[in-house]
Design a protein around this motif. Structure first.
Motif, PDB file in Angstrom:
ATOM      1  N   ILE A  60       0.753  -1.271   0.146  1.00 23.08           N
ATOM      2  CA  ILE A  60      -0.096   0.136   0.182  1.00 23.08           C
ATOM      3  C   ILE A  60       0.945   1.304  -0.103  1.00 23.08           C
ATOM      4  O   ILE A  60       1.855   1.382   0.602  1.00 23.08           O
ATOM      5  CB  ILE A  60      -1.030   0.211   1.067  1.00 23.08           C
ATOM      6  CG1 ILE A  60      -0.102   0.039   2.557  1.00 23.08           C
ATOM      7  CG2 ILE A  60      -2.144  -1.008   0.926  1.00 23.08           C
ATOM      8  CD1 ILE A  60      -1.011   0.498   3.778  1.00 23.08           C
ATOM      9  N   SER A  69      -3.517  10.480   6.935  1.00 23.77           N
ATOM     10  CA  SER A  69      -4.051   9.142   6.046  1.00 23.77           C
ATOM     11  C   SER A  69      -3.488   8.079   6.624  1.00 23.77           C
ATOM     12  O   SER A  69      -3.731   7.008   6.086  1.00 23.77           O
ATOM     13  CB  SER A  69      -3.078   9.503   4.759  1.00 23.77           C
ATOM     14  OG  SER A  69      -1.660   9.202   4.934  1.00 23.77           O
ATOM     15  N   GLY A  72      -6.667   5.479   8.043  1.00 20.64           N
ATOM     16  CA  GLY A  72      -7.382   5.203   6.708  1.00 20.64           C
ATOM     17  C   GLY A  72      -6.478   3.756   6.145  1.00 20.64           C
ATOM     18  O   GLY A  72      -7.201   2.831   5.686  1.00 20.64           O
ATOM     19  N   ALA A  73      -5.202   4.111   6.122  1.00 19.61           N
ATOM     20  CA  ALA A  73      -4.520   3.068   5.276  1.00 19.61           C
ATOM     21  C   ALA A  73      -4.329   1.698   6.152  1.00 19.61           C
ATOM     22  O   ALA A  73      -4.508   0.506   5.673  1.00 19.61           O
ATOM     23  CB  ALA A  73      -3.112   3.635   5.283  1.00 19.61           C
ATOM     24  N   ARG A  75      -6.804   0.784   8.317  1.00 19.40           N
ATOM     25  CA  ARG A  75      -8.272   0.033   8.382  1.00 19.40           C
ATOM     26  C   ARG A  75      -8.228  -0.509   7.074  1.00 19.40           C
ATOM     27  O   ARG A  75      -8.740  -1.881   7.291  1.00 19.40           O
ATOM     28  CB  ARG A  75      -9.334   1.415   8.401  1.00 19.40           C
ATOM     29  CG  ARG A  75      -9.662   1.661   9.855  1.00 19.40           C
ATOM     30  CD  ARG A  75     -10.921   2.441   9.905  1.00 19.40           C
ATOM     31  NE  ARG A  75     -10.927   3.577   8.846  1.00 19.40           N
ATOM     32  CZ  ARG A  75     -10.650   4.758   9.504  1.00 19.40           C
ATOM     33  NH1 ARG A  75     -10.157   4.772  10.822  1.00 19.40           N
ATOM     34  NH2 ARG A  75     -10.413   5.750   8.724  1.00 19.40           N
ATOM     35  N   GLU A  76      -7.848   0.202   5.968  1.00 18.30           N
ATOM     36  CA  GLU A  76      -7.979  -0.779   4.716  1.00 18.30           C
ATOM     37  C   GLU A  76      -7.121  -1.971   4.559  1.00 18.30           C
ATOM     38  O   GLU A  76      -7.585  -2.988   4.491  1.00 18.30           O
ATOM     39  CB  GLU A  76      -7.371   0.195   3.853  1.00 18.30           C
ATOM     40  CG  GLU A  76      -7.917  -0.184   2.241  1.00 18.30           C
ATOM     41  CD  GLU A  76      -7.088   0.816   1.217  1.00 18.30           C
ATOM     42  OE1 GLU A  76      -7.147   1.956   1.533  1.00 18.30           O
ATOM     43  OE2 GLU A  76      -6.375   0.297   0.298  1.00 18.30           O
ATOM     44  N   LEU A  77      -6.030  -1.794   5.199  1.00 20.37           N
ATOM     45  CA  LEU A  77      -5.137  -2.905   5.179  1.00 20.37           C
ATOM     46  C   LEU A  77      -5.551  -4.137   6.078  1.00 20.37           C
ATOM     47  O   LEU A  77      -5.668  -5.357   5.789  1.00 20.37           O
ATOM     48  CB  LEU A  77      -3.710  -2.716   5.965  1.00 20.37           C
ATOM     49  CG  LEU A  77      -2.285  -3.331   5.547  1.00 20.37           C
ATOM     50  CD1 LEU A  77      -2.290  -3.421   4.143  1.00 20.37           C
ATOM     51  CD2 LEU A  77      -1.207  -2.690   6.393  1.00 20.37           C
ATOM     52  N   GLU A  78      -6.135  -3.811   7.158  1.00 21.44           N
ATOM     53  CA  GLU A  78      -6.594  -4.884   8.288  1.00 21.44           C
ATOM     54  C   GLU A  78      -8.001  -5.486   7.762  1.00 21.44           C
ATOM     55  O   GLU A  78      -8.175  -6.736   7.985  1.00 21.44           O
ATOM     56  CB  GLU A  78      -6.806  -4.585   9.689  1.00 21.44           C
ATOM     57  CG  GLU A  78      -5.437  -4.122  10.316  1.00 21.44           C
ATOM     58  CD  GLU A  78      -5.279  -3.914  11.689  1.00 21.44           C
ATOM     59  OE1 GLU A  78      -6.306  -3.349  12.326  1.00 21.44           O
ATOM     60  OE2 GLU A  78      -4.706  -4.826  12.388  1.00 21.44           O
ATOM     61  N   ALA A  79      -8.422  -4.756   6.907  1.00 20.66           N
ATOM     62  CA  ALA A  79      -9.983  -5.047   6.379  1.00 20.66           C
ATOM     63  C   ALA A  79      -9.757  -6.424   5.332  1.00 20.66           C
ATOM     64  O   ALA A  79     -10.114  -7.157   5.044  1.00 20.66           O
ATOM     65  CB  ALA A  79     -10.612  -4.187   5.682  1.00 20.66           C
ATOM     66  N   GLY A  80      -8.701  -6.104   4.596  1.00 24.83           N
ATOM     67  CA  GLY A  80      -8.077  -7.163   3.609  1.00 24.83           C
ATOM     68  C   GLY A  80      -7.257  -8.179   4.213  1.00 24.83           C
ATOM     69  O   GLY A  80      -7.543  -9.503   3.498  1.00 24.83           O
TER      70      GLY A  80
END
Ligand SMILES: NC(=O)c1ccc[n+]([C@@H]2O[C@H](COP(=O)([O-])OP(=O)(O)OC[C@H]3O[C@@H](n4cnc5c(N)ncnc54)[C@H](OP(=O)(O)O)[C@@H]3O)[C@@H](O)[C@H]2O)c1
Length: 251
Positions: A60, A69, A72-73, A75-80
């Protein structure tokens, strides 16, 4: 802590030292997320290499100077990828910051990348690690954490503070989360170094040569998986910190 199946985040790892750390953690069976700022092609290549080791991998883009930022990065990472168990703060901003100066940009940029980024990443990830009762943080420093370096004041002061943060967080997050540092010596020359500088730095070590990046990565792997070492620092510098003793006695 078992690294197999764990999820690791290595900052600033598209190439050079960070790439080797990411690959070493993947060899231990960890799924690995890496961050890059500008080196997208290198990051993509490293992700391919990581996946070829049979683990999940993702890259990322994250500029640690853009503090807003970071959450948000993550959150996105852990969601994936799922929750992050291992954080390696490797990203660095190694620009000269002469003093005195009227331009303070380099000072603040260095601190964002070397100190405030790691602080915010740890702060975001620690609650999950504490809830799950497992986690490790490894911060990459260098000998400037103990010795001032001419013209690199921001780097030296920020790395000193990162080492202090390492000890502080080890206290705050005990006993389930370990926090340690690896202090590397000359390992991969900066692009700005000329041949004379490279040779001079090699001579300053007891080993008489630049270090192996694999040794730095192995130290990170050990600390990332250790539950009995915390608040400490492994120095992987080829004996650079003792080179002055040999010089003083004319050897
Ligand atoms: N190389 C050595 O011999 C040596 C010696 C002692 C200690 N160390 C330490 O080991 C670590 C890795 O060393 P290195 O030489 O491989 O580091 P580096 O090449 O100087 O930097 C690593 C990565 O940091 C990323 N980065 C730079 N600015 C950033 C920002 N604003 N936000 C997020 N990421 C940013 C860059 O990503 P992009 O390329 O994508 O822009 C870069 O690839 C560093 O902490 C360094 O201090 C290295």
């Amino acid at each position: 802590m078992k690294l197999e199946g764990a999820c690791a985040l290595v900052t600033g790892a598209p190439k050079r030292v960070g790439r080797e750390i990411a690959l070493e953690l993947a060899r231990a069976g960890a799924n690995v997320a890496i961050t890059f700022r500008s080196s997208q092609a290198d990051a993509d290549h490293t992700v391919d290499e990581l996946r070829s080791l049979g683990v999940e991998a993702v890259a990322i883009q994250l500029d640690l100077r853009d503090r807003g930022s970071i959450a948000g990065a993550i959150r996105e990472l852990e969601a994936g990828m799922g929750p992050i168990d291992v954080l390696v703060n490797n990203a660095s901003y190694f620009e000269p910051t002469p003093f005195p100066t009227e331009d303070h940009g380099g000072w603040y940029a260095t601190f964002e990348v070397v100190l405030h980024g790691p602080y915010h990443l740890a702060n975001l990830l620690a609650p999950g690690m504490l809830d799950r009762g497992r986690g490790s943080i490894v911060n990459i420093v260098d000998l400037s954490a103990w010795h001032p370096w001419p013209d690199r004041g921001a780097h030296s002061v920020a790395k000193s503070a990162l080492l202090a943060l390492t000890r502080q967080l080890a206290v705050e997050l005990a006993p389930s989360v370990t926090v340690n540092a690896v202090a590397a010596g000359p390992t991969v020359p900066a692009q700005s170094f000329d041949e004379a500088q490279i040779e001079r730095l090699a001579r300053r070590t007891l080993a008489g040569r630049w270090g192996e990046v694999a040794d730095v990565a192995a130290a990170v792997r050990f600390l990332a998986g250790s539950t009995s070492v915390t608040g400490d620092c492994i120095t992987v510098d080829g004996g650079e910190r003792w080179g002055h003793v040999r010089e003083r006695f004319g050897d």
